[in-house]
Design a protein around this motif. Structure first.
Motif, short mmCIF file in Angstrom:
data_model
loop_
_atom_site.label_atom_id
_atom_site.label_comp_id
_atom_site.label_asym_id
_atom_site.label_seq_id
_atom_site.Cartn_x
_atom_site.Cartn_y
_atom_site.Cartn_z
N MET A 126 0.83 -1.19 0.00
CA MET A 126 0.00 0.00 0.00
C MET A 126 0.87 1.24 0.00
O MET A 126 1.98 1.24 0.47
CB MET A 126 -0.89 0.01 1.24
CG MET A 126 -1.86 -1.14 1.28
SD MET A 126 -3.07 -1.01 2.58
CE MET A 126 -2.08 -0.94 4.05
N ALA A 127 0.28 2.32 -0.51
CA ALA A 127 0.96 3.60 -0.46
C ALA A 127 0.92 4.11 0.98
O ALA A 127 0.02 3.79 1.73
CB ALA A 127 0.27 4.59 -1.39
N ALA A 128 1.88 4.92 1.36
CA ALA A 128 1.93 5.46 2.71
C ALA A 128 0.81 6.46 2.96
O ALA A 128 0.43 6.70 4.08
CB ALA A 128 3.28 6.13 2.96
N THR A 129 0.27 7.03 1.91
CA THR A 129 -0.86 7.93 2.06
C THR A 129 -2.06 7.31 1.39
O THR A 129 -1.95 6.68 0.34
CB THR A 129 -0.57 9.31 1.43
OG1 THR A 129 -0.27 9.12 0.05
CG2 THR A 129 0.59 10.00 2.10
N THR A 130 -3.22 7.47 1.98
CA THR A 130 -4.43 6.93 1.39
C THR A 130 -5.12 8.03 0.61
O THR A 130 -4.82 9.21 0.74
CB THR A 130 -5.38 6.38 2.46
OG1 THR A 130 -5.72 7.44 3.34
CG2 THR A 130 -4.75 5.24 3.21
N THR A 131 -6.05 7.65 -0.23
CA THR A 131 -6.84 8.62 -0.98
C THR A 131 -8.31 8.35 -0.72
O THR A 131 -8.66 7.38 -0.09
CB THR A 131 -6.57 8.49 -2.50
OG1 THR A 131 -7.07 7.22 -2.91
CG2 THR A 131 -5.11 8.61 -2.83
N ASP A 132 -9.15 9.22 -1.23
CA ASP A 132 -10.59 9.04 -1.09
C ASP A 132 -11.14 8.14 -2.19
O ASP A 132 -12.34 8.03 -2.34
CB ASP A 132 -11.29 10.40 -1.13
CG ASP A 132 -10.97 11.23 0.11
OD1 ASP A 132 -10.65 10.63 1.15
OD2 ASP A 132 -11.03 12.46 0.01
N CYS A 133 -10.29 7.53 -2.98
CA CYS A 133 -10.75 6.69 -4.08
C CYS A 133 -11.36 5.41 -3.55
O CYS A 133 -10.73 4.68 -2.80
CB CYS A 133 -9.58 6.35 -5.01
SG CYS A 133 -8.94 7.76 -5.90
N LYS A 134 -12.57 5.13 -4.00
CA LYS A 134 -13.23 3.88 -3.62
C LYS A 134 -12.64 2.70 -4.39
O LYS A 134 -12.93 1.55 -4.08
CB LYS A 134 -14.73 3.99 -3.86
CG LYS A 134 -15.41 4.97 -2.92
CD LYS A 134 -16.89 5.03 -3.18
CE LYS A 134 -17.69 5.96 -2.36
NZ LYS A 134 -17.15 6.83 -1.40
N THR A 135 -11.83 2.99 -5.40
CA THR A 135 -11.23 1.94 -6.20
C THR A 135 -9.98 1.36 -5.56
O THR A 135 -9.40 0.43 -6.08
CB THR A 135 -10.87 2.46 -7.61
OG1 THR A 135 -10.07 3.63 -7.47
CG2 THR A 135 -12.12 2.76 -8.40
N GLY A 136 -9.54 1.89 -4.43
CA GLY A 136 -8.42 1.31 -3.71
C GLY A 136 -7.21 2.22 -3.58
O GLY A 136 -7.23 3.38 -3.95
N ILE A 137 -6.16 1.62 -3.05
CA ILE A 137 -4.92 2.32 -2.74
C ILE A 137 -3.87 1.99 -3.80
O ILE A 137 -3.76 0.85 -4.24
CB ILE A 137 -4.42 1.91 -1.35
CG1 ILE A 137 -5.47 2.29 -0.30
CG2 ILE A 137 -3.09 2.55 -1.03
CD1 ILE A 137 -5.19 1.72 1.07
N LEU A 138 -3.09 2.99 -4.19
CA LEU A 138 -2.04 2.79 -5.19
C LEU A 138 -0.89 1.95 -4.65
O LEU A 138 -0.61 1.99 -3.44
CB LEU A 138 -1.46 4.14 -5.62
CG LEU A 138 -2.35 4.98 -6.50
CD1 LEU A 138 -1.82 6.40 -6.58
CD2 LEU A 138 -2.44 4.37 -7.89
N PRO A 139 -0.16 1.25 -5.53
CA PRO A 139 1.06 0.57 -5.09
C PRO A 139 2.07 1.62 -4.63
O PRO A 139 2.21 2.68 -5.26
CB PRO A 139 1.57 -0.14 -6.34
CG PRO A 139 0.54 0.02 -7.38
CD PRO A 139 -0.44 1.05 -6.94
N VAL A 140 2.78 1.35 -3.55
CA VAL A 140 3.75 2.30 -3.02
C VAL A 140 4.85 2.59 -4.05
O VAL A 140 5.42 3.67 -4.06
CB VAL A 140 4.32 1.80 -1.67
CG1 VAL A 140 5.24 0.62 -1.85
CG2 VAL A 140 4.99 2.92 -0.93
N SER A 141 5.12 1.68 -4.97
CA SER A 141 6.19 1.86 -5.95
C SER A 141 5.95 3.02 -6.91
O SER A 141 6.89 3.52 -7.52
CB SER A 141 6.43 0.58 -6.74
OG SER A 141 5.25 0.21 -7.44
N VAL A 142 4.70 3.49 -7.07
CA VAL A 142 4.44 4.59 -8.00
C VAL A 142 4.27 5.93 -7.30
O VAL A 142 4.12 6.95 -7.96
CB VAL A 142 3.22 4.33 -8.91
CG1 VAL A 142 3.42 3.09 -9.74
CG2 VAL A 142 1.93 4.29 -8.14
N VAL A 143 4.32 5.95 -5.97
CA VAL A 143 4.04 7.17 -5.22
C VAL A 143 5.31 8.01 -5.05
O VAL A 143 6.37 7.49 -4.71
CB VAL A 143 3.44 6.83 -3.84
CG1 VAL A 143 3.25 8.07 -2.99
CG2 VAL A 143 2.11 6.09 -4.02
#
Length: 183
Positions: free
Chosen positions: A29-46
């Protein structure tokens, strides 16, 4: 009394930080979350990789909570290198902001707003664009450098400049039982 107050503050801060440390340690998971209901981005792209002109030949792609996705290209030297590609999102492409393009560069959004096609005639400086993906669950990226498919070693993701395992590749947000991934 002052010591107890400081310990209580430290304890509260530690309790608030624990989920972030766990998310970071898991790597999924990314260290920061978003309000996206589609999920959390991979940490590798953040996070931005700090790309500068004349660095390693390739495409630099990352996500920033404030701007959405960013893509930049560069290469060492001043000879022309043509870099082309497409990005397909599962939702819709949001705002697109072109960065340092010359007249022979192009960034075009498809008629259904699911695809961005780009062509950069790069001379070692920075060409690129920022775009919103409107919480797309998947972002598919294809890149060519000159006449050949880009290699994974020519694509740099996120602040740590992680290389994908293949090109083209897909960034997928985590949801329910599926972990975030780049494949």
């Amino acid at each position: 009394m002052r010591t107890l107050s400081r310990l209580a503050t430290l304890g509260a801060a530690t309790a608030l930080m624990a989920p972030l440390a766990l998310a970071s340690a898991s790597g999924a998971m990314a260290a920061t979350t978003t309000d996206c209901k589609t999920g959390i981005l991979p940490v590798s792209v953040v996070g931005a990789p700090g790309v500068k002109p004349h660095q390693a030949l390739g495409v630099y792609l990352w996500h920033d909570a404030g701007k959405g996705y960013s893509l930049r290209v560069t290469h060492p030297g001043k000879d022309r290198v043509t870099i082309t590609g497409s990005i397909t999102v599962s939702a819709h492409v949001g705002a697109v902001h072109r960065v340092a393009l010359e007249k022979n560069d192009a960034v075009k959004v498809g008629p259904q707003r699911h695809t961005i096609a780009f062509t950069f005639n790069n001379y070692g400086y920075i060409d690129g664009f920022d775009f919103g993906a409107n919480c797309s669950r998947t972002v598919h990226v294809a890149v060519r450098i000159g006449a050949a498919q880009a290699t994974p070693a020519q694509v740099f993701l996120g602040k740590d400049r992680i290389n994908p395992t293949s090109v083209p590749f897909t960034i997928e947000r985590a949801h329910d039982t599926t972990p975030a991934s780049v494949s």
